[in-house]
Design a protein around this motif. Structure first.
Motif, mmCIF file in Angstrom:
data_model
loop_
_atom_site.group_PDB
_atom_site.id
_atom_site.type_symbol
_atom_site.label_atom_id
_atom_site.label_comp_id
_atom_site.label_asym_id
_atom_site.label_seq_id
_atom_site.Cartn_x
_atom_site.Cartn_y
_atom_site.Cartn_z
ATOM 1 N N LEU A 18 -9.971 -5.631 8.425
ATOM 2 C CA LEU A 18 -8.936 -5.125 9.327
ATOM 3 C C LEU A 18 -8.505 -3.707 8.950
ATOM 4 C CD1 LEU A 18 -6.716 -8.334 9.624
ATOM 5 C CD2 LEU A 18 -8.300 -7.436 11.328
ATOM 6 N N LEU A 19 -8.357 -3.451 7.657
ATOM 7 C CA LEU A 19 -7.964 -2.119 7.211
ATOM 8 C C LEU A 19 -9.047 -1.089 7.540
ATOM 9 C CD1 LEU A 19 -5.908 -0.350 5.741
ATOM 10 C CD2 LEU A 19 -7.060 -0.950 3.585
ATOM 11 N N PHE A 20 -10.314 -1.467 7.301
ATOM 12 C CA PHE A 20 -11.432 -0.569 7.615
ATOM 13 C C PHE A 20 -11.460 -0.256 9.103
ATOM 14 C CE2 PHE A 20 -15.825 0.033 9.027
ATOM 15 C CZ PHE A 20 -16.218 1.090 8.223
ATOM 16 N N PHE A 21 -11.290 -1.303 9.938
ATOM 17 C CA PHE A 21 -11.318 -1.089 11.393
ATOM 18 C C PHE A 21 -10.194 -0.159 11.831
ATOM 19 C CE2 PHE A 21 -9.401 -2.334 15.463
ATOM 20 C CZ PHE A 21 -10.418 -1.952 16.317
ATOM 21 N N ALA A 22 -8.971 -0.375 11.333
ATOM 22 C CA ALA A 22 -7.827 0.427 11.755
ATOM 23 C C ALA A 22 -8.018 1.899 11.401
ATOM 24 C CB ALA A 22 -6.548 -0.112 11.112
ATOM 25 N N LYS A 23 -8.527 2.166 10.221
ATOM 26 C CA LYS A 23 -8.721 3.556 9.803
ATOM 27 C C LYS A 23 -9.839 4.227 10.599
ATOM 28 C CE LYS A 23 -6.902 3.169 5.094
ATOM 29 N NZ LYS A 23 -5.893 4.243 5.259
ATOM 30 N N MET A 59 -10.768 3.418 13.637
ATOM 31 C CA MET A 59 -10.412 3.510 15.056
ATOM 32 C C MET A 59 -9.293 4.510 15.298
ATOM 33 S SD MET A 59 -11.602 1.997 17.762
ATOM 34 C CE MET A 59 -11.277 2.199 19.506
ATOM 35 N N PHE A 60 -8.302 4.552 14.403
ATOM 36 C CA PHE A 60 -7.101 5.351 14.664
ATOM 37 C C PHE A 60 -6.876 6.485 13.668
ATOM 38 C CE2 PHE A 60 -6.281 1.088 16.397
ATOM 39 C CZ PHE A 60 -6.015 1.426 17.715
ATOM 40 N N GLY A 61 -7.758 6.620 12.683
ATOM 41 C CA GLY A 61 -7.604 7.716 11.732
ATOM 42 C C GLY A 61 -7.347 7.219 10.320
ATOM 43 N N CYS A 112 3.939 8.736 16.282
ATOM 44 C CA CYS A 112 4.983 9.294 15.414
ATOM 45 C C CYS A 112 4.640 9.193 13.941
ATOM 46 C CB CYS A 112 6.314 8.594 15.679
ATOM 47 S SG CYS A 112 6.306 6.825 15.249
ATOM 48 N N GLY A 113 3.464 8.620 13.622
ATOM 49 C CA GLY A 113 3.083 8.491 12.226
ATOM 50 C C GLY A 113 3.916 7.486 11.465
ATOM 51 N N GLY A 114 4.534 6.544 12.168
ATOM 52 C CA GLY A 114 5.341 5.524 11.513
ATOM 53 C C GLY A 114 6.800 5.887 11.358
ATOM 54 N N LYS A 115 7.213 7.041 11.887
ATOM 55 C CA LYS A 115 8.598 7.481 11.734
ATOM 56 C C LYS A 115 9.526 6.835 12.766
ATOM 57 C CE LYS A 115 7.205 11.981 9.892
ATOM 58 N NZ LYS A 115 7.237 13.459 10.103
ATOM 59 N N GLY A 116 8.958 6.378 13.884
ATOM 60 C CA GLY A 116 9.762 5.758 14.930
ATOM 61 C C GLY A 116 9.848 6.618 16.174
#
Length: 339
Positions: free
Chosen positions: A225-230, A232-234, A262-266
């Motif tokens: 899952l971590l490999f896929f997320a990186k 797919m989304f950076g 937002c890079g996780g900032k909200g």
């Protein structure tokens, strides 16, 4: 009669045709069984014996010249057609618009390519499914809400036949006919009886993944899952797993990624949480393995599934799901550079 033939000879020399249809009409007029030359041949029987030699010579000359002229005109049309293939004088001066791949197809290919790098192969199955493969083999209870008419499209007069509600049915079919190790992804269209709106549709697309082998653990799932997320989304993307429930996995989880806007900032897109949900996953329930003829005491596995429309929304910020199925060229043209 000789004077008539001389007049026809002059006429044949000046034959012209503006199209292949006109040329065919000329051929019929002069050379067919009921044409002018055939009529002259019939009249030739009544010519005096002393004139037959001379008249016959003129008729043969007329026939030969007519055939040659018709062939010349035919060759000219073929030459024009050949030149037109290379250079079309009627072609518009505006550039020809190129087509684009559909955004759903673009994202589906990206997802499949990522899992192909991990050794997953593509498996496909029917969109019209039976109850066993769509529900029962996947550990759905007989009274599970997903079986209700408001959630599932049932085939009329066939209560055990449905339009598949997920591509997990493909996984059960593969497990029935193949022993582990199994490592597959199942992309395809699915159907659910939902009201069509900007956030839901009665059909959508999924990609599900399944890995079954000896000693498969939740840690293996997390790394995939971590490999896929990186990919797919950076590479700056982070993930989190939240406990959840699915009939066919135990334990089960839902995965969120850090908001790529937002890079996780909200922000409004992630409702100011910094996280966006993208898929469900978990360890394959032992009952599912046993239902498909795989010994759950020897083998274990994980499964995950995601909606392609959901991933496409995250990548391209498409606000209305209906746009994916309306075929608006203005919308599709935006994805030319992504093909």
């Amino acid at each position: 009669m000789i004077e008539q033939i001389k007049t026809l000879l002059q006429e044949v020399e000046n034959l012209q045709a503006a199209s292949t249809e006109e040329l065919e009409s000329l051929r019929i007029k002069y050379l067919s069984k009921k044409g002018i030359i055939a009529s002259l041949m019939n009249d030739f029987r009544d010519v005096a014996a002393e004139q037959k030699r001379e008249v016959g010579k003129f008729i043969n000359e007329l026939k030969e010249k007519t055939q040659n002229r018709i062939q010349e005109l035919k060759d000219a049309f073929e030459d024009m057609r050949t030149e037109g293939d290379a250079f079309d004088l009627t072609r518009t001066t505006y550039p020809v618009a190129l087509g684009t791949r559909h955004p759903i197809s673009i994202v589906k290919k990206q997802i499949c390519d990522i899992f192909n790098c991990l050794g997953f192969s593509i498996a496909e199955g029917p969109e019209i499914e039976d109850d066993w493969h769509n529900f029962s083999s996947l550990n759905f209870a007989a009274d599970h809400p997903a079986r209700d008419m408001q959630d599932t499209f049932f085939i009329q007069h066939h209560p055990d036949i449905v339009l598949r509600t997920h591509t997990s049915s493909v996984q059960t079919r593969v497990m029935e006919r193949q022993q582990p190790p199994i490592r597959i992804i199942c992309p395809g269209r699915t159907y659910r009886n939902e009201a069509i709106s900007y956030r839901a549709h009665c059909f959508f697309h999924q990609v599900e993944a399944l890995y079954v082998d000896k000693d498969v653990s939740f840690a293996d799932l997390k790394q995939v899952l971590l490999f896929f997320a990186k990919e797919m989304f950076g590479q700056d993307t982070t993930i989190r797993l939240r406990p959840s429930y699915f009939p066919f996995t135990e334990p089960s989880a839902e995965m969120d990624i850090s908001c790529n806007l937002c890079g996780g900032k909200g922000c409004p897109f992630c409702k100011h949480t910094g996280w966006v949900e993208i898929l469900g996953c978990g360890m394959v329930d032992p009952n599912v393995l046993d239902n498909c003829g795989i010994d759950s005491k020897i083998y274990s596995g994980y499964a995950l599934g995601m909606g392609i429309e959901r991933i496409t929304n995250l990548k391209y910020q498409v606000k209305d799901l209906r746009m994916f199925s309306e075929n608006d060229v203005r919308f599709l043209n935006q994805f030319q550079s992504a093909c």
